[in-house]
Design a protein around this motif. Structure first.
Motif, short mmCIF file in Angstrom:
data_model
loop_
_atom_site.label_atom_id
_atom_site.label_comp_id
_atom_site.label_asym_id
_atom_site.label_seq_id
_atom_site.Cartn_x
_atom_site.Cartn_y
_atom_site.Cartn_z
N ALA A 8 95.44 23.05 52.08
CA ALA A 8 95.69 24.07 51.06
C ALA A 8 94.46 24.29 50.19
O ALA A 8 94.26 25.39 49.66
N ASN A 9 93.63 23.24 50.05
CA ASN A 9 92.45 23.27 49.19
C ASN A 9 92.76 23.80 47.80
O ASN A 9 92.10 24.71 47.29
N LEU A 10 93.80 23.23 47.20
CA LEU A 10 94.18 23.60 45.84
C LEU A 10 93.26 22.92 44.85
O LEU A 10 92.55 21.98 45.21
N PRO A 11 93.22 23.37 43.60
CA PRO A 11 92.48 22.65 42.57
C PRO A 11 93.00 21.23 42.42
O PRO A 11 94.17 20.96 42.71
N PHE A 12 92.14 20.33 41.93
CA PHE A 12 92.47 18.91 41.98
C PHE A 12 93.70 18.57 41.16
O PHE A 12 94.44 17.66 41.50
N ILE A 13 93.91 19.34 40.06
CA ILE A 13 95.05 19.02 39.20
C ILE A 13 96.36 19.13 39.96
O ILE A 13 97.26 18.31 39.81
#
Lengths: 357, 293
Positions: free
Chosen positions: A101-106
């Motif tokens: 997904a490569n979402l932001p780390f949060i």
């Protein structure tokens, strides 16, 4: 007596003392030193080597894991040997979120922590039935189940050959981190975890857990709900372990099922006990001795470069000697040194100015 | 049914190794009140010694067997006399010390014996074919040898525990160390001996295990150790015989699980053990203790 209160008033008014007395002061200084070390590594040539940077990141990641176990042992009086399995699960969950997904780390952290809460509740319920050694072995069995699941061929963990190709995390949708800047991400995560731990220890929850540790029946008589606090303690420990795993996968960019072993769980336990159970500076020192000393210090000494096994033997001897001589751990050693220095200072004052009236 | 029993017979050497290792863990736990995580690595050092004796001097594997056990005995004695005895009384502290020992011995093995993995030999070659209840089975002679040695040794230790003066001393120390010391039992000697004997038991089990698998390396006993710790809890730590029976039950469950699915058999095994311990936290042969406030 009058002078004593006057002294206290003066000290409270003094801005420098006001800041140095803050419990966070030491950690802020430590964080600044670590930032300077990484900046030196990034912008100068050869003062700080890559090995030292890696060793610091490793120490920071395992410090987070150890902090969770430290709350579990030092505050709630429960022990666990399941750390390796939990950390591995966190690593695989975070790795999959990052890779596909490569979402932001949060969001990665939130996803991992949500899974950790579920796992922690399960272990917490188990801990109501069994205690002591049996709990140690039960958590070991749980961890072994997880590790066997990691090893079976599947897409989620990549089977026995391991999980690779995780990109470095993104921050806030658009800032792409690389190996150097992930260091700062880990540092910020560690700092937040330390603040969280301090608050948990000082809160009514922490005090209730401490009561439960010294005597469960007495705690129950005082109206402390054992079920609630046992589950909470395990939830905290698993959340810390799995966030540690998430940071691990973000920095190393992969994971192998063979890195999550009984020896890792034992090492985390040793780091907590060696540092001093329940003490945050102790846990930091303990995890440095176990996870960072070898890479950061011993690899740079000529004797240990020649005989590589000697550094491992050295850390084994260090563990045995400290536990035999200082059952209270490194935190106790630090306090003894502090007291010793203060006594010397008083002696020096008496010698220099004579006995105070 | 035939295949379950056949898998169990093929794992007979594992039963022998696990029973001996568990016996050792139970002995140290009862007398010294500490779970000995260093048992497996001590045993590995013993196997390395035996293999090196055969490889370097060309001695017979039978002599090497006794040298390996002797080395384990001495290491156990050394651990207790030099290190464990001086450790503080907290249980977690002693577990940590055994971990320090694991680290040291793991690093020492490549220094002493070199980096190349050794091989070990079967004491007997060939198979035994027999029929039981009208079903045909086959067992290697070496497995039969292992299980009979394990049975003789464990039987010997049990009879020593219950019929000799030494066994009485061990049981007294296990029951209450302070009272035993007041009654004139040399508890230091008893603990040291039980450490030495349990290490020797582990060493014997490991050599028998290696004689079947023929691989000698540092991580060879990892799964055996975990299964032994589990069987220790499964059997219950109140008696000496409970853990040993537990160590026989676990391979039986494992062979049953292997029939359902080869890949998932360890998971099924651990889940079953977990459920059993959840139902009976004190172990299969333990009594539940009530705690006074």
């Amino acid at each position: 007596m009058k002078n004593y209160y006057k002294d206290l008033r003066d000290k409270a008014a003094n801005p420098i003392i006001k800041y140095t007395r803050n419990p966070l002061f030491g950690y802020v200084i430590l964080a600044l030193v670590l930032v300077v070390i990484q900046l030196l590594f990034m912008f100068t040539d050869g003062i700080i080597s890559l090995t030292i940077s890696k060793a610091i990141v490793q120490t920071m990641i395992y410090t987070i894991v150890c902090l969770g176990l430290s709350i579990l042992i030092g505050r709630a009086g429960l022990t666990s040997l399941g750390t390796a399995g939990f950390m591995g699960l966190g690593a695989y969950i975070a790795g999959n979120i990052l890779k596909f997904a490569n979402l932001p780390f949060i969001f990665v952290v939130i996803g991992t922590a949500a899974a950790a809460v579920i796992l922690g509740v399960v272990v917490g319920f188990i801990s109501l039935r069994v205690q002591g050694r049996a709990l140690l072995i039960i958590t070991l069995a749980l961890s072994e189940i997880l590790i066997e699941l990691f090893k079976t061929p599947n897409e989620f963990t990549g089977g026995a050959s391991g999980f690779t190709g995780v990109p470095f995390p993104k921050l806030m949708m658009f800032i792409q981190l690389n190996r150097e800047t992930t260091y700062f991400l880990v540092l910020v995560a560690l700092f937040i975890m330390i603040v969280l731990t301090l608050n948990i220890i000082k809160s009514p929850t922490g005090r209730a857990m401490l009561t439960m540790a010294s005597s469960p029946p007495a705690a129950q008589a005082m109206g402390i709900n054992l079920l609630k606090y046992r589950i909470l303690a395990f939830v905290i420990a698993t959340v810390y372990a799995m966030i540690g795993g998430a940071l691990y996968v973000a920095y190393v960019q992969g994971a192998s099922p063979y890195s999550w072993t009984l020896l890792l769980s034992l090492n985390v336990l040793v780091a907590v006990v060696l540092g001093g159970v329940g003490s945050i500076p102790g846990v930091i020192m303990g995890s440095f001795v176990i996870f960072g000393l070898d890479l950061a210090v011993l690899k740079n000494i000529a004797f240990f470069q020649k005989y590589t096994s000697a550094s491992v033997i050295f850390s084994g001897l260090l563990i045995i000697i400290i536990i035999i001589k200082y059952p209270g751990g490194l935190a106790r050693l630090l306090r003894d040194i502090n007291v010793g220095v203060k006594k010397l200072y008083v002696k020096w004052r008496v010698y220099r100015y004579g006995q105070e009236a | 049914m035939q295949s379950i029993i056949q898998i169990f017979f093929s794992n007979l050497y594992l039963v022998a190794a696990m029973a001996l290792t568990t016996m050792g863990i139970a002995l140290t736990f009862k007398t010294a009140r500490s779970v000995n995580f260093a048992q497996a690595i001590t045993a590995t050092a013993g196997v390395y010694t035996a293999a090196a004796v055969v490889a370097k001097t060309g001695a017979s594997p039978w002599i090497a067997l006794f040298i390996g056990i002797g080395v384990c005995f001495l290491i156990g004695l050394f651990f207790d006399a030099v290190i464990i005895r001086h450790t503080s009384s907290t249980a977690v502290g002693r577990i940590m010390v055994t971990l320090g020992l694991i680290i040291i011995v793991t690093a020492l093995i490549p220094i002493v014996f070199g980096m190349i993995p050794y091989e070990y030999f079967r004491y007997f070659s060939g198979n035994v074919d027999f029929t039981l209840f009208g079903m045909a089975f086959t067992v290697t002679k070496n497995s039969l040898f292992s299980i009979s040695v394990a049975a003789v040794v464990i039987g010997g230790i049990f009879s020593a525990l219950y019929f000799t003066k030494w066994g009485l001393g061990i049981r007294a120390t296990a029951s209450n160390k302070n009272v035993a010391a007041m009654m004139g039992i040399n508890t230091h000697r008893m603990t040291a001996l039980s450490w030495a004997i349990s290490s020797a038991c582990g060493g014997l089990g490991a050599i028998l295990y290696a004689s079947q698998t023929s691989i000698v390396d540092v991580g060879m006993l990892g799964s055996v150790q975990i299964s032994s710790l589990l069987s220790f809890v499964l059997g219950g730590d109140l008696t000496f015989y409970g853990p040993v029976i537990g160590s026989v039950i676990i391979p039986i469950i494992r062979s049953g699980a292997a029939l359902i699915s080869g890949v998932w058999s360890p998971v099924i095994l651990y889940v079953i053990i977990l459920l059993v311990i959840l139902v009976r936290p004190q172990g299969l042969f333990g009594k539940s203790a009530r705690k006074k406030v």
